[in-house]
Write a protein that holds these residues in place. Sequence first.
Motif, PDB file in Angstrom:
ATOM      1  N   ILE A  76     -50.230   0.711 -77.402  1.00 40.30           N
ATOM      2  CA  ILE A  76     -51.032   0.053 -76.372  1.00 40.30           C
ATOM      3  C   ILE A  76     -52.491   0.467 -76.497  1.00 40.30           C
ATOM      4  CG2 ILE A  76     -51.391  -0.201 -73.885  1.00 40.30           C
ATOM      5  CD1 ILE A  76     -48.409   0.200 -73.512  1.00 40.30           C
ATOM      6  N   ARG A  77     -52.738   1.752 -76.748  1.00 35.51           N
ATOM      7  CA  ARG A  77     -54.111   2.238 -76.859  1.00 35.51           C
ATOM      8  C   ARG A  77     -54.841   1.610 -78.046  1.00 35.51           C
ATOM      9  NH1 ARG A  77     -57.508   6.271 -74.877  1.00 35.51           N
ATOM     10  NH2 ARG A  77     -59.538   5.757 -75.775  1.00 35.51           N
ATOM     11  N   SER A  78     -54.166   1.520 -79.200  1.00 30.06           N
ATOM     12  CA  SER A  78     -54.828   0.924 -80.359  1.00 30.06           C
ATOM     13  C   SER A  78     -55.069  -0.565 -80.138  1.00 30.06           C
ATOM     14  CB  SER A  78     -53.986   1.146 -81.622  1.00 30.06           C
ATOM     15  OG  SER A  78     -52.739   0.461 -81.545  1.00 30.06           O
ATOM     16  N   GLY A  79     -54.136  -1.251 -79.430  1.00 25.83           N
ATOM     17  CA  GLY A  79     -54.351  -2.656 -79.100  1.00 25.83           C
ATOM     18  C   GLY A  79     -55.524  -2.839 -78.166  1.00 25.83           C
ATOM     19  N   TYR A  80     -55.643  -1.944 -77.192  1.00 30.41           N
ATOM     20  CA  TYR A  80     -56.779  -2.004 -76.255  1.00 30.41           C
ATOM     21  C   TYR A  80     -58.100  -1.793 -76.987  1.00 30.41           C
ATOM     22  CZ  TYR A  80     -59.892  -0.676 -72.419  1.00 30.41           C
ATOM     23  OH  TYR A  80     -60.949  -0.598 -71.558  1.00 30.41           O
ATOM     24  N   ASP A  81     -58.143  -0.773 -77.862  1.00 34.37           N
ATOM     25  CA  ASP A  81     -59.379  -0.487 -78.596  1.00 34.37           C
ATOM     26  C   ASP A  81     -59.761  -1.653 -79.499  1.00 34.37           C
ATOM     27  OD1 ASP A  81     -59.546   1.974 -77.402  1.00 34.37           O
ATOM     28  OD2 ASP A  81     -58.586   3.056 -79.061  1.00 34.37           O
ATOM     29  N   ASN A 126     -51.156   0.823 -64.746  1.00 30.06           N
ATOM     30  CA  ASN A 126     -50.509   0.836 -66.056  1.00 30.06           C
ATOM     31  C   ASN A 126     -48.987   0.742 -65.946  1.00 30.06           C
ATOM     32  OD1 ASN A 126     -53.001   1.088 -67.258  1.00 30.06           O
ATOM     33  ND2 ASN A 126     -52.874   3.303 -67.476  1.00 30.06           N
ATOM     34  N   TYR A 127     -48.423   1.326 -64.882  1.00 32.37           N
ATOM     35  CA  TYR A 127     -46.967   1.292 -64.693  1.00 32.37           C
ATOM     36  C   TYR A 127     -46.464  -0.152 -64.615  1.00 32.37           C
ATOM     37  CZ  TYR A 127     -42.450   1.729 -62.370  1.00 32.37           C
ATOM     38  OH  TYR A 127     -41.128   1.615 -62.034  1.00 32.37           O
ATOM     39  N   TRP A 128     -47.181  -0.966 -63.829  1.00 35.81           N
ATOM     40  CA  TRP A 128     -46.752  -2.359 -63.662  1.00 35.81           C
ATOM     41  C   TRP A 128     -47.161  -3.213 -64.857  1.00 35.81           C
ATOM     42  CZ3 TRP A 128     -43.224  -3.150 -60.204  1.00 35.81           C
ATOM     43  CH2 TRP A 128     -43.149  -2.294 -59.097  1.00 35.81           C
ATOM     44  N   ALA A 129     -48.290  -2.881 -65.500  1.00 39.77           N
ATOM     45  CA  ALA A 129     -48.767  -3.678 -66.631  1.00 39.77           C
ATOM     46  C   ALA A 129     -47.832  -3.581 -67.825  1.00 39.77           C
ATOM     47  CB  ALA A 129     -50.169  -3.223 -67.029  1.00 39.77           C
ATOM     48  N   GLN A 130     -47.047  -2.515 -67.916  1.00 43.59           N
ATOM     49  CA  GLN A 130     -46.105  -2.388 -69.020  1.00 43.59           C
ATOM     50  C   GLN A 130     -44.862  -3.259 -68.840  1.00 43.59           C
ATOM     51  OE1 GLN A 130     -45.327   1.650 -70.488  1.00 43.59           O
ATOM     52  NE2 GLN A 130     -47.123   2.357 -69.386  1.00 43.59           N
ATOM     53  N   MET A 131     -44.666  -3.810 -67.628  1.00 44.70           N
ATOM     54  CA  MET A 131     -43.484  -4.634 -67.368  1.00 44.70           C
ATOM     55  C   MET A 131     -43.817  -6.095 -67.093  1.00 44.70           C
ATOM     56  SD  MET A 131     -41.163  -2.084 -65.022  1.00 44.70           S
ATOM     57  CE  MET A 131     -42.449  -1.774 -63.808  1.00 44.70           C
ATOM     58  N   PHE A 132     -45.039  -6.379 -66.609  1.00 42.66           N
ATOM     59  CA  PHE A 132     -45.391  -7.746 -66.219  1.00 42.66           C
ATOM     60  C   PHE A 132     -46.779  -8.112 -66.729  1.00 42.66           C
ATOM     61  CE2 PHE A 132     -42.751  -5.993 -62.762  1.00 42.66           C
ATOM     62  CZ  PHE A 132     -41.649  -6.849 -62.857  1.00 42.66           C
ATOM     63  N   TRP A 159     -56.536  -4.189 -70.966  1.00 39.67           N
ATOM     64  CA  TRP A 159     -55.365  -3.308 -71.027  1.00 39.67           C
ATOM     65  C   TRP A 159     -54.083  -4.095 -70.815  1.00 39.67           C
ATOM     66  CZ3 TRP A 159     -55.067   1.534 -72.722  1.00 39.67           C
ATOM     67  CH2 TRP A 159     -53.889   2.242 -72.467  1.00 39.67           C
ATOM     68  N   ASN A 160     -54.146  -5.109 -69.955  1.00 32.90           N
ATOM     69  CA  ASN A 160     -52.984  -5.954 -69.696  1.00 32.90           C
ATOM     70  C   ASN A 160     -52.595  -6.743 -70.945  1.00 32.90           C
ATOM     71  OD1 ASN A 160     -50.992  -6.876 -67.865  1.00 32.90           O
ATOM     72  ND2 ASN A 160     -52.098  -8.773 -67.569  1.00 32.90           N
ATOM     73  N   LEU A 161     -53.584  -7.189 -71.704  1.00 23.66           N
ATOM     74  CA  LEU A 161     -53.299  -7.915 -72.941  1.00 23.66           C
ATOM     75  C   LEU A 161     -52.717  -7.000 -74.012  1.00 23.66           C
ATOM     76  CD1 LEU A 161     -56.436 -10.210 -73.352  1.00 23.66           C
ATOM     77  CD2 LEU A 161     -54.115 -10.932 -72.822  1.00 23.66           C
ATOM     78  N   ALA A 162     -53.144  -5.725 -73.989  1.00 20.82           N
ATOM     79  CA  ALA A 162     -52.716  -4.796 -75.033  1.00 20.82           C
ATOM     80  C   ALA A 162     -51.320  -4.245 -74.799  1.00 20.82           C
ATOM     81  CB  ALA A 162     -53.707  -3.632 -75.110  1.00 20.82           C
ATOM     82  N   THR A 163     -50.728  -4.527 -73.647  1.00 22.62           N
ATOM     83  CA  THR A 163     -49.428  -3.958 -73.294  1.00 22.62           C
ATOM     84  C   THR A 163     -48.293  -4.778 -73.890  1.00 22.62           C
ATOM     85  OG1 THR A 163     -50.422  -3.287 -71.219  1.00 22.62           O
ATOM     86  CG2 THR A 163     -48.045  -3.169 -71.342  1.00 22.62           C
ATOM     87  N   GLU A 164     -47.233  -4.093 -74.307  1.00 24.14           N
ATOM     88  CA  GLU A 164     -46.068  -4.758 -74.890  1.00 24.14           C
ATOM     89  C   GLU A 164     -45.190  -5.361 -73.795  1.00 24.14           C
ATOM     90  OE1 GLU A 164     -44.617  -2.550 -78.752  1.00 24.14           O
ATOM     91  OE2 GLU A 164     -44.943  -1.138 -77.117  1.00 24.14           O
ATOM     92  N   TYR A 165     -44.484  -6.457 -74.128  1.00 24.68           N
ATOM     93  CA  TYR A 165     -43.620  -7.122 -73.161  1.00 24.68           C
ATOM     94  C   TYR A 165     -42.293  -7.514 -73.813  1.00 24.68           C
ATOM     95  CZ  TYR A 165     -48.017  -7.748 -70.712  1.00 24.68           C
ATOM     96  OH  TYR A 165     -49.230  -7.527 -70.102  1.00 24.68           O
TER      97      TYR A 165
END
Length: 239
Positions: free
Chosen positions: A134-139, A31-37, A90-96
């Motif tokens: 991120i959690r609501s996007g994942y769900d 999750n640490y890296w998924a929030q940046m890349f 989860w990667n799709l739901a993360t902001e960039y």
Amino acid sequence: MVSRIRGLGASKLSYAGRVTLINSVLNTLYNYWAQMFVIPQSVIKRIEAICRNYLWDGSPDFHRVPLVAWDKVTASKKDGGLGIKKADIWNLATEYTPPADNTWVWNNICKVRDKLKYGFVNGSWDHHPKGYTIRSGYDWLCPEQAAAVWSPVVWNNWNVPKHSMITWLMMHNGMNVKEKLFKIACCNNDLCTMCEVHTETVEHVFSECVYSYRIKAQLIQWFGGSLPGTITLATEHRK
């Protein structure tokens, strides 16, 4: 992630302990890296393989056939799963924060935008009172599943985690009973280890075996009730 699995005695943990380590340690690293890349698909597949292999074999490498399909494992507990996150969703739901030039990352951000845009109504995220998370996007990206009516019984504060994991495996027919092992030539017969009369299935071990019946009868009697009818041990029948 591999170094975490190979250290600190992680391979010695029970199934329940492995689930906890995956959710609290391995997913945290990802999750640490998924929030940046935007993580490449090859890396995501390797991450899911590491988690899947560790859950069923205690090792990052593949040595054992999974007891339950990964789609069921990654479902939420109320839907009958173990609550392990799907790395790709989860990667799709993360902001960039997109770069200025048209890079590979930017192209993938646009793909994410196209998938998430249907979750916005009148310009605002309609699936969480505080806006997009991120959690609501994942769900929202996860496909809906019918809630498992037995989930509150399996996952509650009164249960020992090991017992909850065994019950969860039972509900998904994932236990290595002799009916399964006999079909792949891992044992000489498929008879129940306790009664040695009937085929050892999940239903038989927990519900139909005479020994299971006696245990349930004693527990119910302890609570002041009784089971209808009587039953005799198979060994007594043979005598």
